[in-house]
Design a protein around this motif. Structure first.
Motif, PDB file in Angstrom:
ATOM      1  N   UNK A  33     -19.187  19.110  20.526  1.00  0.00           N
ATOM      2  CA  UNK A  33     -19.083  18.546  19.177  1.00  0.00           C
ATOM      3  C   UNK A  33     -19.557  17.095  19.179  1.00  0.00           C
ATOM      4  N   UNK A  34     -19.062  16.307  20.131  1.00  0.00           N
ATOM      5  CA  UNK A  34     -19.457  14.897  20.206  1.00  0.00           C
ATOM      6  C   UNK A  34     -20.940  14.761  20.490  1.00  0.00           C
ATOM      7  N   UNK A  35     -21.464  15.614  21.366  1.00  0.00           N
ATOM      8  CA  UNK A  35     -22.886  15.547  21.705  1.00  0.00           C
ATOM      9  C   UNK A  35     -23.756  15.896  20.503  1.00  0.00           C
ATOM     10  N   UNK A  36     -23.298  16.852  19.693  1.00  0.00           N
ATOM     11  CA  UNK A  36     -24.052  17.227  18.499  1.00  0.00           C
ATOM     12  C   UNK A  36     -24.133  16.062  17.520  1.00  0.00           C
ATOM     13  N   UNK A  37     -23.029  15.314  17.396  1.00  0.00           N
ATOM     14  CA  UNK A  37     -23.042  14.136  16.523  1.00  0.00           C
ATOM     15  C   UNK A  37     -23.975  13.070  17.099  1.00  0.00           C
ATOM     16  N   UNK A  45     -18.390  18.748   8.636  1.00  0.00           N
ATOM     17  CA  UNK A  45     -17.798  19.880   9.350  1.00  0.00           C
ATOM     18  C   UNK A  45     -18.723  21.087   9.259  1.00  0.00           C
ATOM     19  N   UNK A  46     -19.297  21.309   8.069  1.00  0.00           N
ATOM     20  CA  UNK A  46     -20.206  22.449   7.881  1.00  0.00           C
ATOM     21  C   UNK A  46     -21.447  22.323   8.762  1.00  0.00           C
ATOM     22  N   UNK A  47     -21.994  21.105   8.853  1.00  0.00           N
ATOM     23  CA  UNK A  47     -23.162  20.877   9.722  1.00  0.00           C
ATOM     24  C   UNK A  47     -22.844  21.264  11.159  1.00  0.00           C
ATOM     25  N   UNK A  48     -21.720  20.769  11.661  1.00  0.00           N
ATOM     26  CA  UNK A  48     -21.338  21.012  13.055  1.00  0.00           C
ATOM     27  C   UNK A  48     -21.063  22.489  13.302  1.00  0.00           C
ATOM     28  N   UNK A  49     -20.377  23.126  12.368  1.00  0.00           N
ATOM     29  CA  UNK A  49     -20.072  24.546  12.529  1.00  0.00           C
ATOM     30  C   UNK A  49     -21.354  25.362  12.613  1.00  0.00           C
ATOM     31  N   UNK A  50     -22.334  25.041  11.757  1.00  0.00           N
ATOM     32  CA  UNK A  50     -23.603  25.764  11.767  1.00  0.00           C
ATOM     33  C   UNK A  50     -24.396  25.551  13.040  1.00  0.00           C
TER      34      UNK A  50
END
Length: 261
Positions: A33-37, A45-50
Motif C-alpha cells: 500500500x505504501x509503495x503504491x502511494x 482508497x478506491x485508487x489503491x484497491x483497484x
C-alpha cells in the motif's frame, strides 16, 4: 516501517506459527500500500484497491495502521473545475517518515559535503556548479531515451528514464486550462538534501528544459514540502537542441506551489 496493531488481528488462541504468518502477510500488504502511494502519488482508497486487487475495506484497515504509524497522512483531494455534489474524496499521501522508510541515501553525509563546498572559495556559485555537474552526468543517460522518442512521447520517455533511477516518475496531461503535460516525480532520493540546497532542484529543472527543448516550469517539489515534484511542460513545436537556452528556474524552484494531486 512500524506495523501497529497487527498481532491483535489474529484470533485468540491462534498457534504461534499461524500468528507469525498473519503478521508477515499484513506487513507485506501494508508495504505494498505504501509503495503504491510512493509510485503513484497521493491516492484514494478506491485508487489503491483497484491497483492492488484488494477490497476497499482491507485498504482502509491498512491505511488506518499506516496513519497511526505516521507513514501516511489523509487530506482532501483538490478538485479542478466545477465541484460536484458531496465532499471531495479523501486522498492518502506519504509523510516524511514514510518516505524515509524507502530512502537509503546518506543524507547527512551529502549535506555536509555540499556545505563544505559552500564554505570554500566560490560559495553559492560553487554549489551551483556542483549541482549542474552532478545533473549533467545523469542527463547523459536520459538523453538517448528522450531523443529516441517521438515528439509527443518525450516527456513519457523522460519519466520512464527517471523511474529507472528511483524517482517513480509519471507523465500526464496537465489539468485545464493549461495546455501541455506534467512530469511528476513521486519520490526524490535527495529530497532532504535539496531542502537545504535548492540548487539541486534548480539544476534538475534546467536539465529537463534542455532535454525537452522547451521552457519548463516547476510547480511543486517534495523538498519544498509538496507531495510530488511537479514540472509543467507546455505544448511546444520547438525541436530539441543542445544549444537551447537554459530556462530561468530559480524563481519557480523557490516559490513552488502545492502539488495539485
Amino acid at each position: 516501517m512500524k506495523n501497529v496493531g497487527e498481532a491483535q488481528e489474529a484470533p485468540m488462541g491462534a498457534p504461534q506459527e499461524e500468528l507469525a504468518t498473519g503478521i508477515r502477510s499484513d506487513r507485506s500488504t501494508r508495504n505494498r500500500v505504501a509503495r503504491s502511494i510512493l509510485d503513484h502519488g497521493p491516492s484514494t482508497v478506491a485508487d489503491l484497491a483497484g491497483r492492488l486487487g484488494l477490497t476497499q475495506a482491507a485498504v482502509r484497515r491498512h491505511l488506518d495502521a499506516l496513519v497511526a504509524d505516521d507513514v501516511v497522512v489523509a487530506r482532501e483531494q483538490r478538485v479542478y473545475g466545477a465541484r460536484t455534489r458531496g465532499r471531495p474524496a479523501k486522498v492518502f499521501a506519504l509523510t516524511d517518515c514514510g518516505r524515509d522508510a524507502f530512502d537509503q541515501s546518506y543524507d547527512k553525509l551529502a549535506a555536509d559535503a555540499i556545505r563544505w563546498i559552500q564554505e570554500r572559495p566560490g560559495g553559492d556559485e560553487a554549489v551551483v556548479a556542483f549541482a549542474r555537474a552532478r545533473i549533467a552526468a545523469q542527463a547523459e543517460a536520459y538523453r538517448a531515451a528522450v531523443e529516441g522518442a517521438p515528439p509527443g512521447g518525450r516527456t513519457a520517455a523522460l519519466a520512464k528514464a527517471l523511474s529507472a533511477d528511483g524517482y517513480a516518475a509519471t507523465a500526464r496531461s496537465a489539468p485545464l486550462p493549461q495546455q501541455g503535460e506534467q512530469l511528476c516525480q513521486h519520490h526524490c532520493p535527495v529530497a532532504h538534501v535539496a531542502e537545504q540546497f535548492p540548487q539541486l532542484c534548480e539544476a534538475e529543472t534546467e536539465m529537463f528544459s534542455q532535454l525537452l527543448g522547451t521552457h519548463v516550469q516547476r510547480l511543486a517539489t517534495i523538498a519544498h514540502g509538496d507531495g510530488v515534484c511537479t514540472t509543467f511542460i507546455p505544448q511546444s513545436n520547438v525541436k530539441y537542441s543542445k544549444n537551447t537556452p537554459k530556462t530561468d528556474t530559480n524563481a519557480s524552484a523557490r516559490t513552488a506551489g502545492r502539488n495539485p494531486a
